[in-house]
Structure formats: structure tokens, C-alpha cells
Design a protein around this motif. Structure first.
Motif, PDB file in Angstrom:
ATOM      1  N   ASN A  52      56.688  46.568  19.886  1.00 27.49           N
ATOM      2  CA  ASN A  52      57.615  46.340  18.781  1.00 27.49           C
ATOM      3  C   ASN A  52      59.003  46.910  19.052  1.00 27.49           C
ATOM      4  O   ASN A  52      59.973  46.481  18.428  1.00 27.49           O
ATOM      5  CB  ASN A  52      57.043  46.897  17.482  1.00 27.49           C
ATOM      6  CG  ASN A  52      55.904  46.032  16.971  1.00 27.49           C
ATOM      7  OD1 ASN A  52      55.800  44.859  17.314  1.00 27.49           O
ATOM      8  ND2 ASN A  52      55.044  46.616  16.172  1.00 27.49           N
ATOM      9  N   ALA A  53      59.113  47.839  19.987  1.00 32.60           N
ATOM     10  CA  ALA A  53      60.432  48.354  20.363  1.00 32.60           C
ATOM     11  C   ALA A  53      61.308  47.231  20.914  1.00 32.60           C
ATOM     12  O   ALA A  53      62.539  47.286  20.812  1.00 32.60           O
ATOM     13  CB  ALA A  53      60.286  49.472  21.386  1.00 32.60           C
ATOM     14  N   ASP A  56      64.175  45.450  18.893  1.00 35.61           N
ATOM     15  CA  ASP A  56      65.510  46.046  18.777  1.00 35.61           C
ATOM     16  C   ASP A  56      66.363  45.583  19.964  1.00 35.61           C
ATOM     17  O   ASP A  56      65.995  45.809  21.115  1.00 35.61           O
ATOM     18  CB  ASP A  56      65.383  47.569  18.782  1.00 35.61           C
ATOM     19  CG  ASP A  56      66.707  48.266  18.610  1.00 35.61           C
ATOM     20  OD1 ASP A  56      67.753  47.588  18.502  1.00 35.61           O
ATOM     21  OD2 ASP A  56      66.701  49.510  18.590  1.00 35.61           O
ATOM     22  N   ALA A  58      68.807  46.851  21.282  1.00 37.75           N
ATOM     23  CA  ALA A  58      69.166  47.989  22.137  1.00 37.75           C
ATOM     24  C   ALA A  58      68.144  48.178  23.258  1.00 37.75           C
ATOM     25  O   ALA A  58      68.492  48.637  24.347  1.00 37.75           O
ATOM     26  CB  ALA A  58      69.283  49.266  21.301  1.00 37.75           C
ATOM     27  N   TRP A  59      66.888  47.848  23.001  1.00 35.41           N
ATOM     28  CA  TRP A  59      65.850  47.954  24.035  1.00 35.41           C
ATOM     29  C   TRP A  59      66.214  47.054  25.207  1.00 35.41           C
ATOM     30  O   TRP A  59      66.098  47.450  26.365  1.00 35.41           O
ATOM     31  CB  TRP A  59      64.490  47.548  23.454  1.00 35.41           C
ATOM     32  CG  TRP A  59      63.340  47.770  24.377  1.00 35.41           C
ATOM     33  CD1 TRP A  59      62.558  48.886  24.439  1.00 35.41           C
ATOM     34  CD2 TRP A  59      62.828  46.864  25.374  1.00 35.41           C
ATOM     35  NE1 TRP A  59      61.590  48.724  25.413  1.00 35.41           N
ATOM     36  CE2 TRP A  59      61.736  47.494  25.996  1.00 35.41           C
ATOM     37  CE3 TRP A  59      63.177  45.597  25.789  1.00 35.41           C
ATOM     38  CZ2 TRP A  59      60.996  46.889  27.020  1.00 35.41           C
ATOM     39  CZ3 TRP A  59      62.449  44.989  26.805  1.00 35.41           C
ATOM     40  CH2 TRP A  59      61.373  45.640  27.410  1.00 35.41           C
TER      41      TRP A  59
END
Length: 83
Positions: A52-53, A56, A58-59
Motif C-alpha cells: 500500500n505504500a 503514495d 512519493a514512493w
């Protein structure tokens, strides 16, 4: 290559339709993300939180910034000169 084989190969590239291609809408991107569960969590042993990161942006930026370092490591491991 004989004619039958050449015809079969030409079919692979020339006679394909594009009706299976989907636009990258928000809903479609969620579906694509959910399809990663099996390979990311079940096969690679990652956590759902790690998966789930990726939701984002940014990931993705962080991992894109790693490209030159990874390329350098690969070239060094292969003994290829750096450009």
C-alpha cells in the motif's frame, strides 16, 4: 524461416486489437494495484503495508531516484564500463 512460421509471427504483431488496453483512470489504477497483491504479498513475502505504500507518489519518486545507483551496481557486477 518458412512461410507458415513467418505468417504466424506476423500475426503476433500485425493482427492484434487494442480493445484490451485500458485508460489509466483512478478506478483502473486501483484495480491494477489490487492485482499486485498475489505477487507482492503472497509470493515475495512483503507486507500489505509495503504494498500500500506504493499508493503514495512519493514512493515512486524515491525508487526512481535509486535508478542510477542500481545501474552503477549492475555495471560494476557485470564488469561493464560506466558511461
Amino acid at each position: 524461416m518458412d512461410e507458415a512460421k513467418a505468417t504466424a509471427y506476423a500475426h503476433i504483431f500485425c493482427d492484434q486489437k487494442t480493445d484490451w488496453i485500458h485508460e489509466g483512470t483512478v478506478e483502473m489504477r486501483k484495480q491494477w494495484h489490487n492485482l499486485k497483491y498475489y505477487t507482492w504479498v503472497e509470493q515475495q513475502g512483503k507486507t500489505v503495508e509495503e504494498l500500500n505504500a506504493q499508493l503514495d507518489p512519493a514512493w515512486w519518486v524515491k525508487h526512481q531516484e535509486m535508478v542510477s545507483e542500481i545501474d552503477s551496481r549492475l555495471k560494476a557486477a557485470r564488469g561493464t564500463p560506466l558511461k
